[in-house]
Every structure is written in structure tokens, then in C-alpha cells.
Write an enzyme that holds these catalytic residues in place. Structure first.
Site, PDB file in Angstrom:
ATOM      1  N   TYR A  18      29.464 -16.394  56.364  1.00 32.56           N
ATOM      2  CA  TYR A  18      29.871 -15.894  55.046  1.00 32.56           C
ATOM      3  C   TYR A  18      28.799 -14.971  54.477  1.00 32.56           C
ATOM      4  O   TYR A  18      29.099 -13.875  53.979  1.00 32.56           O
ATOM      5  CB  TYR A  18      30.114 -17.061  54.087  1.00 32.56           C
ATOM      6  CG  TYR A  18      30.410 -16.610  52.682  1.00 32.56           C
ATOM      7  CD1 TYR A  18      31.693 -16.172  52.334  1.00 32.56           C
ATOM      8  CD2 TYR A  18      29.420 -16.590  51.712  1.00 32.56           C
ATOM      9  CE1 TYR A  18      31.969 -15.729  51.049  1.00 32.56           C
ATOM     10  CE2 TYR A  18      29.682 -16.146  50.424  1.00 32.56           C
ATOM     11  CZ  TYR A  18      30.956 -15.717  50.096  1.00 32.56           C
ATOM     12  OH  TYR A  18      31.220 -15.264  48.835  1.00 32.56           O
TER      13      TYR A  18
ATOM     14  N   PRO B 158      22.905 -10.128  42.250  1.00 31.29           N
ATOM     15  CA  PRO B 158      23.905 -11.193  42.153  1.00 31.29           C
ATOM     16  C   PRO B 158      24.531 -11.478  43.508  1.00 31.29           C
ATOM     17  O   PRO B 158      25.085 -10.582  44.152  1.00 31.29           O
ATOM     18  CB  PRO B 158      24.934 -10.620  41.171  1.00 31.29           C
ATOM     19  CG  PRO B 158      24.805  -9.128  41.308  1.00 31.29           C
ATOM     20  CD  PRO B 158      23.351  -8.876  41.608  1.00 31.29           C
TER      21      PRO B 158
ATOM     22  N   SER C  47      25.440 -14.586  39.326  1.00 31.97           N
ATOM     23  CA  SER C  47      26.774 -14.180  39.735  1.00 31.97           C
ATOM     24  C   SER C  47      27.866 -14.967  39.015  1.00 31.97           C
ATOM     25  O   SER C  47      27.702 -16.151  38.699  1.00 31.97           O
ATOM     26  CB  SER C  47      26.930 -14.394  41.251  1.00 31.97           C
ATOM     27  OG  SER C  47      28.267 -14.201  41.665  1.00 31.97           O
TER      28      SER C  47
ATOM     29  N   TYR D 287      33.025  -9.970  37.029  1.00 28.50           N
ATOM     30  CA  TYR D 287      34.195  -9.370  37.665  1.00 28.50           C
ATOM     31  C   TYR D 287      35.307  -9.284  36.623  1.00 28.50           C
ATOM     32  O   TYR D 287      35.443 -10.170  35.771  1.00 28.50           O
ATOM     33  CB  TYR D 287      34.707 -10.228  38.819  1.00 28.50           C
ATOM     34  CG  TYR D 287      33.886 -10.193  40.075  1.00 28.50           C
ATOM     35  CD1 TYR D 287      33.795  -9.035  40.837  1.00 28.50           C
ATOM     36  CD2 TYR D 287      33.227 -11.332  40.524  1.00 28.50           C
ATOM     37  CE1 TYR D 287      33.059  -8.998  42.016  1.00 28.50           C
ATOM     38  CE2 TYR D 287      32.494 -11.315  41.700  1.00 28.50           C
ATOM     39  CZ  TYR D 287      32.409 -10.145  42.435  1.00 28.50           C
ATOM     40  OH  TYR D 287      31.682 -10.115  43.593  1.00 28.50           O
TER      41      TYR D 287
ATOM     42  N   THR E 141      30.745  -5.483  38.106  1.00 27.60           N
ATOM     43  CA  THR E 141      30.962  -5.020  39.472  1.00 27.60           C
ATOM     44  C   THR E 141      32.208  -4.143  39.512  1.00 27.60           C
ATOM     45  O   THR E 141      33.297  -4.587  39.150  1.00 27.60           O
ATOM     46  CB  THR E 141      31.094  -6.204  40.439  1.00 27.60           C
ATOM     47  OG1 THR E 141      29.829  -6.877  40.507  1.00 27.60           O
ATOM     48  CG2 THR E 141      31.469  -5.735  41.831  1.00 27.60           C
TER      49      THR E 141
ATOM     50  N   LYS F   7      27.921  -1.781  38.535  1.00 25.63           N
ATOM     51  CA  LYS F   7      27.389  -1.930  39.885  1.00 25.63           C
ATOM     52  C   LYS F   7      28.424  -1.498  40.921  1.00 25.63           C
ATOM     53  O   LYS F   7      29.604  -1.782  40.778  1.00 25.63           O
ATOM     54  CB  LYS F   7      27.005  -3.395  40.130  1.00 25.63           C
ATOM     55  CG  LYS F   7      26.434  -3.702  41.510  1.00 25.63           C
ATOM     56  CD  LYS F   7      25.993  -5.166  41.571  1.00 25.63           C
ATOM     57  CE  LYS F   7      25.463  -5.537  42.934  1.00 25.63           C
ATOM     58  NZ  LYS F   7      26.547  -5.621  43.936  1.00 25.63           N
TER      59      LYS F   7
ATOM     60  N   HIS G 240      27.631  -3.114  47.899  1.00 22.23           N
ATOM     61  CA  HIS G 240      28.069  -4.510  47.888  1.00 22.23           C
ATOM     62  C   HIS G 240      27.674  -5.205  49.199  1.00 22.23           C
ATOM     63  O   HIS G 240      28.422  -6.028  49.746  1.00 22.23           O
ATOM     64  CB  HIS G 240      29.581  -4.605  47.675  1.00 22.23           C
ATOM     65  CG  HIS G 240      30.027  -5.859  46.996  1.00 22.23           C
ATOM     66  ND1 HIS G 240      30.657  -5.878  45.775  1.00 22.23           N
ATOM     67  CD2 HIS G 240      29.946  -7.161  47.365  1.00 22.23           C
ATOM     68  CE1 HIS G 240      30.949  -7.115  45.431  1.00 22.23           C
ATOM     69  NE2 HIS G 240      30.522  -7.925  46.390  1.00 22.23           N
TER      70      HIS G 240
ATOM     71  N   ARG H  91      30.085  -5.199  52.147  1.00 23.82           N
ATOM     72  CA  ARG H  91      31.132  -6.214  52.175  1.00 23.82           C
ATOM     73  C   ARG H  91      32.459  -5.727  51.586  1.00 23.82           C
ATOM     74  O   ARG H  91      33.415  -6.487  51.512  1.00 23.82           O
ATOM     75  CB  ARG H  91      30.670  -7.464  51.419  1.00 23.82           C
ATOM     76  CG  ARG H  91      29.475  -8.145  52.078  1.00 23.82           C
ATOM     77  CD  ARG H  91      28.889  -9.251  51.200  1.00 23.82           C
ATOM     78  NE  ARG H  91      29.773 -10.378  51.004  1.00 23.82           N
ATOM     79  CZ  ARG H  91      29.928 -11.377  51.876  1.00 23.82           C
ATOM     80  NH1 ARG H  91      29.264 -11.367  53.021  1.00 23.82           N
ATOM     81  NH2 ARG H  91      30.737 -12.384  51.613  1.00 23.82           N
TER      82      ARG H  91
ATOM     83  N   GLY I  16      20.622  -2.723  48.581  1.00 23.95           N
ATOM     84  CA  GLY I  16      21.177  -2.414  49.884  1.00 23.95           C
ATOM     85  C   GLY I  16      20.132  -2.112  50.928  1.00 23.95           C
ATOM     86  O   GLY I  16      19.607  -0.997  50.984  1.00 23.95           O
ATOM     87  N   GLY I  17      19.777  -3.101  51.740  1.00 29.40           N
ATOM     88  CA  GLY I  17      18.885  -2.882  52.866  1.00 29.40           C
ATOM     89  C   GLY I  17      17.418  -2.791  52.540  1.00 29.40           C
ATOM     90  O   GLY I  17      16.609  -2.419  53.396  1.00 29.40           O
ATOM     91  N   ILE I  18      17.016  -3.126  51.325  1.00 26.22           N
ATOM     92  CA  ILE I  18      15.607  -3.042  50.935  1.00 26.22           C
ATOM     93  C   ILE I  18      14.902  -4.307  51.391  1.00 26.22           C
ATOM     94  O   ILE I  18      15.190  -5.406  50.910  1.00 26.22           O
ATOM     95  CB  ILE I  18      15.476  -2.841  49.420  1.00 26.22           C
ATOM     96  CG1 ILE I  18      16.072  -1.487  49.041  1.00 26.22           C
ATOM     97  CG2 ILE I  18      14.015  -2.945  48.968  1.00 26.22           C
ATOM     98  CD1 ILE I  18      16.240  -1.261  47.561  1.00 26.22           C
TER      99      ILE I  18
ATOM    100  N   ARG J 267      20.624 -10.337  50.333  1.00 27.97           N
ATOM    101  CA  ARG J 267      20.499 -11.287  51.447  1.00 27.97           C
ATOM    102  C   ARG J 267      19.075 -11.809  51.647  1.00 27.97           C
ATOM    103  O   ARG J 267      18.908 -12.996  51.947  1.00 27.97           O
ATOM    104  CB  ARG J 267      21.027 -10.655  52.736  1.00 27.97           C
ATOM    105  CG  ARG J 267      22.549 -10.514  52.780  1.00 27.97           C
ATOM    106  CD  ARG J 267      23.011 -10.041  54.143  1.00 27.97           C
ATOM    107  NE  ARG J 267      24.458  -9.875  54.225  1.00 27.97           N
ATOM    108  CZ  ARG J 267      25.104  -8.725  54.046  1.00 27.97           C
ATOM    109  NH1 ARG J 267      24.404  -7.633  53.767  1.00 27.97           N
ATOM    110  NH2 ARG J 267      26.421  -8.664  54.147  1.00 27.97           N
TER     111      ARG J 267
END
Length: 362
Positions: free
Chosen positions: A23, A76, A105, A128, A154, A220, A244, A247, A276-278, A299
Site C-alpha cells: 500500500y 500528509p 492527513s 479532501y 488536495t 496540493k 501525489h 499514486r 516528491g522524491g526528496i 514515504r
């Protein structure tokens, strides 16, 4: 990538339930966007200054009235109790200990008021637009009353992106986790999808939330300069450049390449943030030099949480902060204000989107 991020991710992979791991790690479609995120930052090249006094490097900044020790913030992300028994409480404590800020979140697996107490400092709430608007309005008001100082709307999720790697049997307990913060706001007999995102949302929701709560609203999921300008014209107090986590829509431009266009479009009118990817101080330096006011980590925080709870989150933020200080000194930029676009140039494939392979875990 930071060695610590790599180590915490490896530990998390050993500790997490396979369904929870899928997930967290999965991306939409063929996961091209998810894979490209990390490599995109490394395609830029730096032009450092020399003979500049960098004996004292300062990472502090102010965002919407909050004084922070670091521009490395917690993005989030949903369902932290899948990663650790203390869930969002541990994340909040780790973020606060590092002088950072957590964006809580809507899909928090812990009641947002309890998370707010654990934060012990400034925090924001991610919103949301739900199919039953009473749900998102009630959540926004609860967040404000619990002390949130901004809302993050978002904007890239009219529908949940299809993720083949995790679209099989659901993770046990997710429905109960969704209900933790939303169930009390459902009318008797309401449809189960009343708490899902609505595809009918427009920029009018920016003013709706701002008027309802009196809080600044950031949007966002922005990847285009013209869309950023449209959000600001509709009342957005800031924008977050984000895919996101790869995703939602696959094959979108990486955040690293979208950021300059968004910054150019909104100028100095509102803060621009990015995720994103930092995964390193160099990634963060590049983002800040390209015009981001702060960066958010998604992540990597979940890996840190799974590997070490609150201490793992604090260690992640502190270590990446130390790394950022170090590379700022080497770049001749002792203050965040010194991280200007002239420090960065396109190179190594920065204009060739998708070249190079990133670590698929980020």
C-alpha cells in the site's frame, strides 16, 4: 539518497506487513512517475559561490505565522498505524522534536485532536473534497478548533488512481481507520462512499474552506504554472507542487521539473512548496534554490516511523537537516534566502524527462 533513508527503508521492509508495504510503496499505472521522482532532482547541476562566510548556516523560516527550525516538513500520508502502533502520534512527536511541522492527513488513523496534542507546535490539516460536503466541512472546522494553522486542499484526486500492485485484497483494518475521523459526520443511512473524494470539486472550494475556517488554504497537487495562477486567483494562500507520490495519474511530469514553471507563474505572491522524491540534503537544496519555500517528505517519513517510531522520524528530519546545512555551506549559501535560482542549472538530463532510473522505493 541519504544512507539513513536507505537504512530506514530496508528496516521498514523487514518489519511491515506485506499488504501494508504494498500500500505504501505502490504507484499508479506502470509506476513510471513514482520511479522517476528521485532521479529528476539529480538531473540538475549546481553553481556554488566561493569565499562566502558560511560559518553559521541557518535553516529557520516562517510559514503562515509559524517559526520553524527547518524547511523539511512532513507531508500528509495516510494510515500511520499500519507502520507503527503509535501511528500519527509518534510521527507528530518526531516532527515536533526536530522543529518541523506535520501536515495531518484526512486519512489519519488517529483522531485528529489527539494528533494535535502530540504535535505540541504548529501543524496543518490536509483536506479532501468529500462526496458529502458535510464531512469535509466538519473535518476542517475540527482541525481549526484543534489548532491547525493552515489547510492543505488536495486537488489531484477526483478519483483514486488505480494501483495494480495494491489494488487486490485490501489491507486489513483500513475501513476502520478511515472511520476514525469521518464516521461521526455521516448522516444516518448515508452511503458508504460519502467520505470518498468527489469528482465534482472546483477551485470554488478554496474560498469555501477559507471562509468557513478563517485559515489559509494551500492547494496540493499542482504541476502547471497556469493552474497555480488559477488557484491563487481563486484565493489559495500557497501551492504545493506534487505528483501525489506517483499514486494518481501516471506519466505526469516529475515535481522537480514542474517546480520552476509554478514558481515563475505565482512569483512572490504566495509560497510554493514541493514534495516528491526528496531524499537528501542536495535534493532539498535544489528544490529550495528553484524557488520552493519548503519541502515535504512522504514515504521517507513512513519508513522512519516503521523503523524507529518517534525517534526514527526525529532522526530522519535531523539527519537530512544536517545534510542540508552541510551542502548549503558548500554552495556558499548560509541562509535559505541565499538559495536562489542562479545556484541551479539544467544539466545531466534535466530537460529530458524520464531519463535515468530512480530507486523504486521513493
Amino acid at each position: 539518497m541519504s544512507a539513513l533513508v536507505d537504512a530506514q527503508r530496508a528496516a521498514a521492509r523487514e518489519l511491515l506487513d506485506p499488504a501494508a508495504l504494498a500500500y505504501y510503496e505502490s504507484g499508479a499505472g506502470s509506476e513510471i512517475t513514482r520511479r522517476e521522482a528521485r532521479a529528476a532532482w539529480s538531473h540538475y547541476r549546481l553553481r556554488p559561490r566561493v569565499l562566502t562566510d558560511v560559518a553559521d548556516v541557518d535553516l529557520s523560516l516562517e510559514l503562515f505565522g509559524a517559526r520553524l527550525r527547518t524547511p523539511l516538513l512532513v507531508a500528509p500520508t495516510a494510515f500511520h498505524r499500519l507502520a507503527h502502533a503509535e501511528g500519527e502520534l509518534a510521527t507528530a512527536r518526531g516532527a515536533t522534536a526536530s522543529g518541523s511541522l506535520m501536515v495531518v492527513s484526512t486519512r489519519s488513523s488517529t483522531p485528529l485532536e489527539v494528533v494535535a496534542e502530540a504535535c505540541g507546535g504548529p501543524w496543518w490539516f490536509q483536506v479532501y473534497a468529500t462526496r458529502d460536503p458535510a464531512v469535509h466541512r466538519a473535518l476542517a472546522l475540527r482541525a481549526r478548533d484543534a489548532g491547525a494553522t493552515a489547510l492543505v486542499l488536495t486537488g489531484d484526486t477526483p478519483y483514486v488512481g488505480r494501483k495494480p500492485r495494491s489494488d487486490g485484497p485490501g489491507v486489513p483494518g483500513i475501513e476502520q481507520m478511515i472511520a476514525v475521523n469521518t464516521a461521526q459526520h455521516l448522516a444516518p443511512g448515508a452511503a458508504a462512499d460519502a467520505v470518498d473524494q468527489t469528482p465534482a470539486v472546483t477551485v470554488a472550494m478554496i474560498d469555501e474552506l477559507a471562509t468557513l475556517t478563517g485559515l489559509p488554504v494551500l492547494v496540493k497537487g499542482v504541476l502547471r504554472g497556469d493552474e497555480a495562477a488559477r488557484c491563487v486567483a481563486a484565493g489559495a494562500a500557497g501551492v504545493v507542487v506534487s505528483t501525489h507520490g506517483g499514486r494518481q495519474l501516471d506519466r505526469v511530469v516529475p515535481s522537480a521539473y514542474a517546480l520552476p514553471d509554478v514558481v515563475a507563474a505565482v512569483g512572490e505572491r504566495v509560497p510554493v512548496l514541493v514534495d516528491g522524491g526528496i531524499c537528501s540534503g542536495l535534493d532539498a537544496l535544489t528544490a529550495l534554490a528553484l524557488g520552493a519555500r519548503a519541502v515535504l517528505l512522504g514515504r521517507p517519513v513512513l519508513w522512519a516511523l516503521a523503523a524507529g517510531g518517534a525517534d526514527g522520524v526525529r532522526e530522519l528530519l535531523d539527519t537530512l537537516g544536517d545534510d542540508l546545512e552541510h551542502v548549503m555551506a558548500l554552495a556558499g549559501a548560509p541562509r535559505l534566502a541565499d538559495l536562489t535560482p542562479d545556484l541551479v542549472t539544467a544539466g545531466g538530463g534535466a530537460t529530458a524527462w524520464g531519463h535515468g532510473a530512480s530507486d523504486p522505493g521513493h
